[in-house]
Design an enzyme around this catalytic site. Sequence first.
Site, PDB file in Angstrom:
ATOM      1  N   LYS A 120       0.861  -1.191   0.000  1.00  0.00           N
ATOM      2  CA  LYS A 120       0.000   0.000   0.000  1.00  0.00           C
ATOM      3  C   LYS A 120       0.895   1.237   0.000  1.00  0.00           C
ATOM      4  O   LYS A 120       1.704   1.437   0.901  1.00  0.00           O
ATOM      5  CB  LYS A 120      -0.909   0.002   1.226  1.00  0.00           C
ATOM      6  CG  LYS A 120      -1.898   1.171   1.239  1.00  0.00           C
ATOM      7  CD  LYS A 120      -2.873   1.049   2.388  1.00  0.00           C
ATOM      8  CE  LYS A 120      -3.876   2.190   2.401  1.00  0.00           C
ATOM      9  NZ  LYS A 120      -4.825   2.080   3.523  1.00  0.00           N
ATOM     10  N   ARG A 190     -13.452  -7.233  -1.795  1.00  0.00           N
ATOM     11  CA  ARG A 190     -14.378  -6.375  -1.055  1.00  0.00           C
ATOM     12  C   ARG A 190     -15.796  -6.491  -1.611  1.00  0.00           C
ATOM     13  O   ARG A 190     -15.991  -6.993  -2.727  1.00  0.00           O
ATOM     14  CB  ARG A 190     -13.914  -4.915  -1.174  1.00  0.00           C
ATOM     15  CG  ARG A 190     -12.465  -4.702  -0.760  1.00  0.00           C
ATOM     16  CD  ARG A 190     -11.783  -3.700  -1.716  1.00  0.00           C
ATOM     17  NE  ARG A 190     -10.351  -3.569  -1.403  1.00  0.00           N
ATOM     18  CZ  ARG A 190      -9.855  -2.728  -0.523  1.00  0.00           C
ATOM     19  NH1 ARG A 190     -10.657  -1.909   0.115  1.00  0.00           N
ATOM     20  NH2 ARG A 190      -8.563  -2.681  -0.296  1.00  0.00           N
ATOM     21  N   ASP A 259     -16.704  -0.257  -0.443  1.00  0.00           N
ATOM     22  CA  ASP A 259     -15.411  -0.685  -0.982  1.00  0.00           C
ATOM     23  C   ASP A 259     -14.385  -0.924   0.125  1.00  0.00           C
ATOM     24  O   ASP A 259     -13.275  -1.385  -0.162  1.00  0.00           O
ATOM     25  CB  ASP A 259     -14.872   0.336  -1.993  1.00  0.00           C
ATOM     26  CG  ASP A 259     -14.749   1.731  -1.399  1.00  0.00           C
ATOM     27  OD1 ASP A 259     -15.794   2.320  -1.070  1.00  0.00           O
ATOM     28  OD2 ASP A 259     -13.617   2.225  -1.256  1.00  0.00           O
ATOM     29  N   ASN A 260     -14.758  -0.652   1.364  1.00  0.00           N
ATOM     30  CA  ASN A 260     -13.878  -0.918   2.505  1.00  0.00           C
ATOM     31  C   ASN A 260     -14.430  -2.042   3.384  1.00  0.00           C
ATOM     32  O   ASN A 260     -14.061  -2.147   4.554  1.00  0.00           O
ATOM     33  CB  ASN A 260     -13.686   0.339   3.355  1.00  0.00           C
ATOM     34  CG  ASN A 260     -12.903   1.417   2.635  1.00  0.00           C
ATOM     35  OD1 ASN A 260     -12.130   1.118   1.724  1.00  0.00           O
ATOM     36  ND2 ASN A 260     -13.104   2.658   3.008  1.00  0.00           N
ATOM     37  N   ASP A 269      -8.665  -1.637   5.549  1.00  0.00           N
ATOM     38  CA  ASP A 269      -8.503  -0.225   5.200  1.00  0.00           C
ATOM     39  C   ASP A 269      -8.569   0.693   6.414  1.00  0.00           C
ATOM     40  O   ASP A 269      -9.584   1.318   6.706  1.00  0.00           O
ATOM     41  CB  ASP A 269      -9.524   0.212   4.147  1.00  0.00           C
ATOM     42  CG  ASP A 269      -9.094  -0.212   2.755  1.00  0.00           C
ATOM     43  OD1 ASP A 269      -7.999  -0.797   2.629  1.00  0.00           O
ATOM     44  OD2 ASP A 269      -9.822   0.039   1.795  1.00  0.00           O
TER      45      ASP A 269
END
Length: 492
Positions: A120, A190, A259-260, A269
């Site tokens: 990341k 996800r 999306d998390n 996240d």
Amino acid sequence: MNAVIHDSPAVVPGLAWNNRFAGLGPDFFTELPPTPLPSPYWVSRNQALAGEMGLAQPWFESQEALALFTGNRVAQGARPLSSVYSGHQFGQWAGQLGDGRAILLGELQTAAGAQEIQLKGAGVTPYSRMGDGRAVLRSSIREYLCSEAMHGLGIPTTRALCVTGSDAKVRREEIETAAVVTRTAPSFIRFGHFEHFSYSDQHEQLKVLADFVIDNFYPACREGAQPYASLLQAVSERTADLVAAWQGVGFCHGVMNTDNMSILGLTIDYGPFQFLDAFDPGQVCNHSDTQGRYAYNKQPNIAYWNLFCLGQALLPLMDSQEQALAALESYKTVFPQALEGRMRAKLGLSDARPEDKTLIESAFKLLAADKVDYSIFWRRLGGFVPGAANEAVRDLFLDRPAFDAWALQYSERLAHVDQGLRADLMLKTNPKYVLRNHLGEQAIQAAKVMDFSGVDTLLTLLQAPFDEHTAHGSFAGFPPDWASSIEISCSS
């Protein structure tokens, strides 16, 4: 100075790469190498996780490992890629998103099972949406520490193997330095991955993705009359358990966008987050969340809303809308049961009685009325003695008569409990150490001047948060006054 990626591949000794996600096909991702950083250095290495994965210690401390986990070298056998997904952000459909600064190296077959390895902050991807693809030292340290803190608490989560840094400049609210955090998980899929293919009417790809998840992570769903409805129910139940665990430990996730949300029921996240100091049910930990959508007390309903979005995404694979709604119903049963079970354990109650729900609810009201420090209350409550003055707990409250009334109620319940077993259960359930914002901030400020000892100390404490660690008792104390002024936003 421009960084250049090494031509020769890195070799992770003793471990083989697999690339199951890459096998889904090009509709699901873009293959690309990470963007290297100049003059990388180690910020912190998670030796415990490395050992669990079977990474050899000498190699994990090598320059080759440093280059691999910064993105300056590609591993032999790995297929770096960034995945595409979509999602609802703050309740609104945001369209196509994707790994804007994360690059999946592949999957290692480790001593702990198959683990995907993701960098990341590894540079621009096709999904960066005008972003720079970088993470900063501040946010990387917070994610590194919090993911391991959650693991230490027994809460499902992605994990963090290491953080590397560079003097490369990154602009956020101010100029900061770049960093890369190496994350691990069985999968980073996800809810938003399913939404992407459903909303774009790519139903063949949606089925491929759902089959991949069922076959690799939920094989029992194949035995159901409708495997995709069974998948939705299984994810709903895992998510219910996860959010109950968050509520029990006083954790706020500041960006519960679809999306998390992990399809495996993992905490994923770590952007804005907070472990509660003073207990405020309406606490909002994300400075960008001006409407308070993701406040602590709203997390259970938001999780259900997100699951409803997942159910809508899976509808093309089901026989009817009623099937999806029935699959979602389990959340409404599992969540309250899971939360009550966790709170009962925090009270030291190993069996269930009808009056427990009232006792738990009144404890929450008591804490909220005086904004009592959440973690300290539960830890001190482990020393509660029925009929005694219990000053250590009582002195946390301004309204002493209200506490006395609750203490009497609690004492009456404890008449049916073995006190030795109760105290032992509470010490194993109520952590002494959590990642309070001010502790993370102090470690970050020291790291900015190349002192990483605070990061390593916190990592040690948070990996065993129920232990006393008597030499570091100050880390379990009340937050300083300035802690309430710390603001965490989505910007990093």
